[in-house]
Design a protein around this motif. Structure first.
Motif, PDB file in Angstrom:
ATOM      1  N   GLN A   1       0.924  -1.311  -0.031  1.00  0.00           N
ATOM      2  CA  GLN A   1      -0.176  -0.045  -0.049  1.00  0.00           C
ATOM      3  C   GLN A   1       0.767   1.366   0.043  1.00  0.00           C
ATOM      4  O   GLN A   1       0.530   2.222  -0.647  1.00  0.00           O
ATOM      5  CB  GLN A   1      -0.950   0.025   1.158  1.00  0.00           C
ATOM      6  N   PHE A   2       2.099   1.489   0.658  1.00  0.00           N
ATOM      7  CA  PHE A   2       2.674   2.484   0.825  1.00  0.00           C
ATOM      8  C   PHE A   2       3.764   2.707  -0.118  1.00  0.00           C
ATOM      9  O   PHE A   2       4.256   1.595  -0.809  1.00  0.00           O
ATOM     10  CB  PHE A   2       3.246   2.548   2.415  1.00  0.00           C
TER      11      PHE A   2
ATOM     12  N   GLN B   1      11.020   4.886   8.960  1.00  0.00           N
ATOM     13  CA  GLN B   1      11.223   5.694   7.572  1.00  0.00           C
ATOM     14  C   GLN B   1      10.020   6.489   7.406  1.00  0.00           C
ATOM     15  O   GLN B   1       8.819   6.371   7.932  1.00  0.00           O
ATOM     16  CB  GLN B   1      11.252   4.521   6.750  1.00  0.00           C
ATOM     17  N   TRP B   2      10.395   7.464   6.641  1.00  0.00           N
ATOM     18  CA  TRP B   2       9.295   8.449   6.035  1.00  0.00           C
ATOM     19  C   TRP B   2       8.618   7.497   4.790  1.00  0.00           C
ATOM     20  O   TRP B   2       8.884   6.570   4.229  1.00  0.00           O
ATOM     21  CB  TRP B   2       9.650   9.396   5.442  1.00  0.00           C
ATOM     22  N   SER B   3       7.212   7.584   4.719  1.00  0.00           N
ATOM     23  CA  SER B   3       6.520   6.993   3.601  1.00  0.00           C
ATOM     24  C   SER B   3       4.971   7.950   3.558  1.00  0.00           C
ATOM     25  O   SER B   3       4.844   8.722   3.927  1.00  0.00           O
ATOM     26  CB  SER B   3       5.867   5.572   4.262  1.00  0.00           C
ATOM     27  N   ALA B   4       4.440   7.477   2.543  1.00  0.00           N
ATOM     28  CA  ALA B   4       3.291   7.936   2.042  1.00  0.00           C
ATOM     29  C   ALA B   4       2.269   6.886   1.471  1.00  0.00           C
ATOM     30  O   ALA B   4       2.634   5.849   0.997  1.00  0.00           O
ATOM     31  CB  ALA B   4       3.669   8.861   0.691  1.00  0.00           C
TER      32      ALA B   4
ATOM     33  N   ALA C   1      -1.742  10.673   1.967  1.00  0.00           N
ATOM     34  CA  ALA C   1      -1.423  10.831   3.274  1.00  0.00           C
ATOM     35  C   ALA C   1       0.509  10.903   3.448  1.00  0.00           C
ATOM     36  O   ALA C   1       0.906  10.107   2.708  1.00  0.00           O
ATOM     37  CB  ALA C   1      -1.786   9.856   4.162  1.00  0.00           C
ATOM     38  N   PHE C   2       0.998  11.633   4.161  1.00  0.00           N
ATOM     39  CA  PHE C   2       2.460  11.602   4.393  1.00  0.00           C
ATOM     40  C   PHE C   2       2.619  11.278   5.950  1.00  0.00           C
ATOM     41  O   PHE C   2       2.191  12.026   6.874  1.00  0.00           O
ATOM     42  CB  PHE C   2       3.059  12.991   3.851  1.00  0.00           C
ATOM     43  N   PHE C   3       3.628  10.381   6.229  1.00  0.00           N
ATOM     44  CA  PHE C   3       3.761  10.152   7.785  1.00  0.00           C
ATOM     45  C   PHE C   3       5.032   9.341   7.890  1.00  0.00           C
ATOM     46  O   PHE C   3       5.857   9.065   6.785  1.00  0.00           O
ATOM     47  CB  PHE C   3       2.523   8.934   8.032  1.00  0.00           C
ATOM     48  N   LEU C   4       5.248   9.227   9.119  1.00  0.00           N
ATOM     49  CA  LEU C   4       6.727   8.607   9.737  1.00  0.00           C
ATOM     50  C   LEU C   4       6.280   7.137   9.904  1.00  0.00           C
ATOM     51  O   LEU C   4       5.015   7.053  10.975  1.00  0.00           O
ATOM     52  CB  LEU C   4       7.070   9.118  10.878  1.00  0.00           C
TER      53      LEU C   4
ATOM     54  N   ALA D   1      10.997   8.744   0.971  1.00  0.00           N
ATOM     55  CA  ALA D   1       9.725   8.287   1.354  1.00  0.00           C
ATOM     56  C   ALA D   1       9.106   7.429   0.322  1.00  0.00           C
ATOM     57  O   ALA D   1       8.037   6.859   0.408  1.00  0.00           O
ATOM     58  CB  ALA D   1       8.924   9.214   1.604  1.00  0.00           C
ATOM     59  N   ILE D   2       9.849   7.128  -1.094  1.00  0.00           N
ATOM     60  CA  ILE D   2       9.302   6.523  -2.165  1.00  0.00           C
ATOM     61  C   ILE D   2      10.210   5.627  -2.827  1.00  0.00           C
ATOM     62  O   ILE D   2      11.429   6.026  -2.825  1.00  0.00           O
ATOM     63  CB  ILE D   2       8.622   7.344  -3.195  1.00  0.00           C
ATOM     64  N   ARG D   3      10.013   4.632  -3.286  1.00  0.00           N
ATOM     65  CA  ARG D   3      10.899   3.523  -4.108  1.00  0.00           C
ATOM     66  C   ARG D   3      10.100   3.299  -5.402  1.00  0.00           C
ATOM     67  O   ARG D   3       8.672   2.924  -5.403  1.00  0.00           O
ATOM     68  CB  ARG D   3      11.050   2.362  -3.334  1.00  0.00           C
ATOM     69  N   PHE D   4      10.894   2.950  -6.486  1.00  0.00           N
ATOM     70  CA  PHE D   4      10.273   2.614  -7.779  1.00  0.00           C
ATOM     71  C   PHE D   4      10.627   1.140  -7.883  1.00  0.00           C
ATOM     72  O   PHE D   4      10.368   0.806  -9.152  1.00  0.00           O
ATOM     73  CB  PHE D   4      10.595   3.775  -8.804  1.00  0.00           C
ATOM     74  N   ASP D   5      11.161   0.499  -7.084  1.00  0.00           N
ATOM     75  CA  ASP D   5      11.785  -0.820  -7.579  1.00  0.00           C
ATOM     76  C   ASP D   5      11.357  -1.943  -6.391  1.00  0.00           C
ATOM     77  O   ASP D   5      12.200  -2.874  -6.438  1.00  0.00           O
ATOM     78  CB  ASP D   5      13.463  -0.822  -7.586  1.00  0.00           C
ATOM     79  N   LYS D   6      10.280  -1.628  -5.797  1.00  0.00           N
ATOM     80  CA  LYS D   6       9.624  -2.675  -4.646  1.00  0.00           C
ATOM     81  C   LYS D   6       8.644  -3.368  -5.178  1.00  0.00           C
ATOM     82  O   LYS D   6       8.048  -4.060  -4.207  1.00  0.00           O
ATOM     83  CB  LYS D   6       9.597  -1.879  -3.496  1.00  0.00           C
ATOM     84  N   GLY D   7       7.953  -3.286  -6.266  1.00  0.00           N
ATOM     85  CA  GLY D   7       6.692  -3.930  -6.611  1.00  0.00           C
ATOM     86  C   GLY D   7       5.661  -2.919  -6.738  1.00  0.00           C
ATOM     87  O   GLY D   7       5.734  -1.778  -6.395  1.00  0.00           O
ATOM     88  N   CYS D   8       4.298  -3.155  -6.796  1.00  0.00           N
ATOM     89  CA  CYS D   8       3.195  -2.415  -7.130  1.00  0.00           C
ATOM     90  C   CYS D   8       2.683  -2.005  -5.663  1.00  0.00           C
ATOM     91  O   CYS D   8       2.694  -2.484  -4.620  1.00  0.00           O
ATOM     92  CB  CYS D   8       2.121  -3.255  -7.741  1.00  0.00           C
ATOM     93  N   TYR D   9       2.157  -0.621  -5.877  1.00  0.00           N
ATOM     94  CA  TYR D   9       1.377  -0.062  -4.825  1.00  0.00           C
ATOM     95  C   TYR D   9       0.340   0.793  -5.557  1.00  0.00           C
ATOM     96  O   TYR D   9       0.568   1.387  -6.618  1.00  0.00           O
ATOM     97  CB  TYR D   9       2.293   0.459  -3.838  1.00  0.00           C
TER      98      TYR D   9
END
Length: 282
Positions: A25-26, A39-42, A52-55, A182-190
């Motif tokens: 999801q994140f 970690q930071w995430s969204a 949403a943006f969150f720790l 807070a974002i990755r593009f190599d971790k699979g779908c979300y």
């Protein structure tokens, strides 16, 4: 002594599938988050815009804690619950907790959690090393001036905190999520990944996160910024440090906007600074 700043908006995810659910999801690489770290995430919508943006912290192996400094925990809880289906994860809103400031010489090591008073200490960037304590609220009143100082440091660090009024307004690149990891593009779908990845690899984003100096009082999250009457951006949040001086804000504005003053609806002005001057926020 800890200084109470405000109530803490916190959502917890607990269970055997909590990590896998959050990973799907994140935007951050939740699978790499070790126990005792954060970690930071969204969370994005299907159109690739941040809801949403969150720790995101992992106090225990089967427990995740999402702290939304400006967000709405109840809204995030309700929205996430629609996607649980058969996953072994229980989502709850943690009521009665608060953000406290602790003045100490040394903050916790980078991205680690330290247990304290049935809560957790977190080291965050600022003008000086600062420590956040997430713990049950006591009976003392919140310190509004201390909160303004705290939010001023958030802006200087370029933390793209999102208020509910800005849900679904910005793509990750406009919020500079990659800078705070807070974002990755190599971790699979979300949700929203396809749109976010296309902007990352092919470009096309026309807005950027900028530090602003306000000529006047702080304005509410979502305040419009205009240039010669043309809408060019929005304020994420603003604060005036009690030491005096101009109020500071963090905003998202069109990349083409010059370093000239921008107009606010209340008649005030916002003067963009150099986004590259953000304090280390990773």
């Amino acid at each position: 002594m800890p200084i109470l700043l405000q109530s803490a908006e916190i959502v917890t995810l607990r269970g055997r599938d909590a990590l896998a659910f959050a990973q799907a999801q994140f935007t951050s690489d939740v699978a790499s988050l070790a126990s005792g770290h954060w970690q930071w995430s969204a969370w994005l919508d299907a159109h690739g815009r941040a809801r949403a943006f969150f720790l995101l912290a992992r106090p225990e192996s089967d427990l995740l804690l999402a702290w939304l400094p400006l967000g709405d925990a109840s809204a995030l809880h309700a929205a996430l619950a629609r996607y649980v289906f058969r996953a072994a994860v229980r989502i709850e809103t943690l009521a009665g907790w608060a953000l406290h400031r602790i003045d100490e010489a040394a903050a916790p090591a980078e991205r680690t959690l330290v247990g304290d008073r049935d809560g957790w200490r977190i080291g965050l960037p600022g003008r000086q090393p600062r420590t956040a304590l997430l713990a049950p609220a006591g009976s003392e009143p919140a310190d509004g001036a201390a909160l303004e100082d705290w939010r001023h440091d958030d802006a200087l660090a370029g933390l793209p905190l999102l208020a509910p009024a800005l849900d679904g307004e910005f793509v990750p690149q406009a919020l500079d999520l990659e800078r705070v990891d807070a974002i990755r593009f190599d971790k699979g779908c979300y949700p929203g990944q396809e749109v976010a990845a296309r902007l990352h690899f092919r470009g096309g984003n026309k807005r950027q996160l900028r530090l602003l100096r306000l000529d006047g009082l702080p304005v509410a999250p979502g305040a419009a910024l205009t240039e010669d009457g043309r809408p060019v951006g929005r304020v994420l949040y603003a604060a005036r440090p009690r030491s005096g001086g101009a109020a500071t804000a963090l905003g998202v504005i069109e990349a083409s906007v010059a370093q000239a003053a921008l107009q606010l609806a209340d008649g005030g002005f916002a003067r963009p600074g150099d986004g590259r001057s953000f304090l280390s926020s990773t």
